[in-house]
Design a protein around this motif. Sequence first.
Motif, short mmCIF file in Angstrom:
data_model
loop_
_atom_site.label_atom_id
_atom_site.label_comp_id
_atom_site.label_asym_id
_atom_site.label_seq_id
_atom_site.Cartn_x
_atom_site.Cartn_y
_atom_site.Cartn_z
N PHE A 1 -23.42 21.92 -43.07
CA PHE A 1 -24.16 22.72 -42.08
C PHE A 1 -25.66 22.43 -42.18
N PHE A 2 -26.18 22.41 -43.39
CA PHE A 2 -27.60 22.18 -43.63
C PHE A 2 -28.05 20.84 -43.05
N LEU A 3 -27.31 19.78 -43.33
CA LEU A 3 -27.71 18.46 -42.86
C LEU A 3 -27.56 18.35 -41.34
N THR A 4 -26.57 19.00 -40.78
CA THR A 4 -26.44 19.03 -39.32
C THR A 4 -27.64 19.72 -38.68
N GLN A 5 -28.08 20.80 -39.30
CA GLN A 5 -29.26 21.51 -38.79
C GLN A 5 -30.52 20.64 -38.89
N LEU A 6 -30.69 19.95 -40.01
CA LEU A 6 -31.84 19.07 -40.17
C LEU A 6 -31.86 18.00 -39.09
N LEU A 7 -30.73 17.34 -38.88
CA LEU A 7 -30.67 16.25 -37.90
C LEU A 7 -30.91 16.77 -36.49
N ALA A 8 -30.39 17.94 -36.18
CA ALA A 8 -30.62 18.52 -34.86
C ALA A 8 -32.10 18.81 -34.62
N ALA A 9 -32.81 19.08 -35.70
CA ALA A 9 -34.24 19.37 -35.61
C ALA A 9 -35.09 18.11 -35.73
N GLY A 10 -34.45 16.95 -35.86
CA GLY A 10 -35.19 15.69 -35.91
C GLY A 10 -35.64 15.27 -37.29
N THR A 11 -35.16 15.94 -38.33
CA THR A 11 -35.52 15.57 -39.70
C THR A 11 -34.48 14.61 -40.25
N PHE B 1 -35.77 25.30 -39.50
CA PHE B 1 -35.50 23.90 -39.82
C PHE B 1 -36.40 22.97 -39.02
N SER B 2 -37.00 23.49 -37.95
CA SER B 2 -37.75 22.65 -37.02
C SER B 2 -39.10 22.24 -37.59
N MET B 3 -39.32 20.92 -37.68
CA MET B 3 -40.63 20.45 -38.12
C MET B 3 -41.68 20.73 -37.04
N GLU C 1 -36.32 22.81 -32.10
CA GLU C 1 -35.19 21.88 -32.11
C GLU C 1 -34.65 21.57 -30.70
N ARG C 2 -34.93 22.45 -29.73
CA ARG C 2 -34.49 22.17 -28.36
C ARG C 2 -35.18 20.93 -27.79
#
Length: 428
Positions: free
Chosen positions: A118-128, A327-329, A415-416
């Motif tokens: 879940f954590f890595l999916t959230q990071l990738l969705a936020a562009g990290t 999570f969003s940079m 993240e959007r």
Amino acid sequence: MLKAYRGELLHFLSDPAKGCLEESYQHFDDGLLIIKDGLVEQVGDASELLSTLDPSVEITHYESGLIMPGFIDTHVHYPQTEMIASYGEQLLEWLENYTFPFERQFEDFEHGKKVAEFFLTQLLAAGTTTALVFGTVHKESVEAFFTVAQQKKLRMICGKVLMDQNCPDYLSDTAQTGYDDSKALIEKWHDVDRLQYAITPRFAPTCSAEQLQKAGQLLAENPSVYIHTHLSENKDEIAWVKALFPDNDGYLDVYDQHKLLGRRSVFAHGVHLHDCECERLGETGSAIAFCPSSNLFLGSGLFNLKQAQKYNVNVGYGTDIGAGTTFSMLSTLNEGYKTQQLRADKLSPIQSFYLATLGGAVALDLEGTIGNFTKGAEADFIVLDYHATELMSRRMQHCRNLSEKLFILSMLGDERHVKATHIMGERV
């Protein structure tokens, strides 16, 4: 095999705070990023490069957006994902009341895998696309994280927490078991595929002098691994360190005397540093992870970026989930700008985006591997969408230059606004 991506394109070549601003980045209104076998082959104006491509090369055209390197998060706790937004405490109380009970669950490998997914999916969705990550005291927490990160072909750095005092018994190791577990994890995972290991003392108050000495021994034996810990986040924490280590000349000196400073040493926060500490960080090539969201959430204080720059300290951004609240940079850049406003300092959008990309790579000693589009770099990149929300789309109509676009992305974006994330050239 070649692939090409066309669109507005930005990447950094150097720190905008040093030298000529215009020479610190490359921006192409209509650019082309050419990738070969997952690595950057070439970048430049589409008008110049299109004619050099074989007609069989697939070109993906991203319109009305910005292609740039993936974001780099230099400090985050994956086990704290499910306790994000826990109310009402400052650092030490927050650890005791929320963090430690949640981290207890990570002795279970399967639980760790589920949270890591879940954590890595959230990071990738936020562009990290790369992060320096805390595990827990449990060896299984790192095994779980690396297992999932390896499956996703990500460049990730993680480590087992070292903590042998001033913590619950159920989260305590010993100086020797911490050394043994870390050594085994290094041998199994460090530099395997795109994974790297970080020796991870939680922070000085939870580590005995013997444990810090063992951490220094590990680093001496494995000089290519990282040191990842906390430093001068909260004033009560600093006072506690002084009481626990009365013979040391301040918080940083505790780590310094145990030989934990160096080019791959990353210290989270550094909110309350003396000039002499910044000078020491700079001369050892150590880095600070600037975590504005968590610093504001826990009431820790306002990081002095100008002070760090004065002493040539490497700085990257950290979301610091779960004291950080996003999570969003892009949202983290928003918080970073506001912390500097409260200090009566200006943080330019160009500097912010540098810190979130190439600056993070420099902080992690990965310049040339990730963080920009130099030839041979790993092709982890994102596409930011100027029109993901009606408000941003409307505001963008009034932009006059790149700096304004970046500022709007950092103030209104989240993240959007991440339209696509690519790992080694492949969209994920």
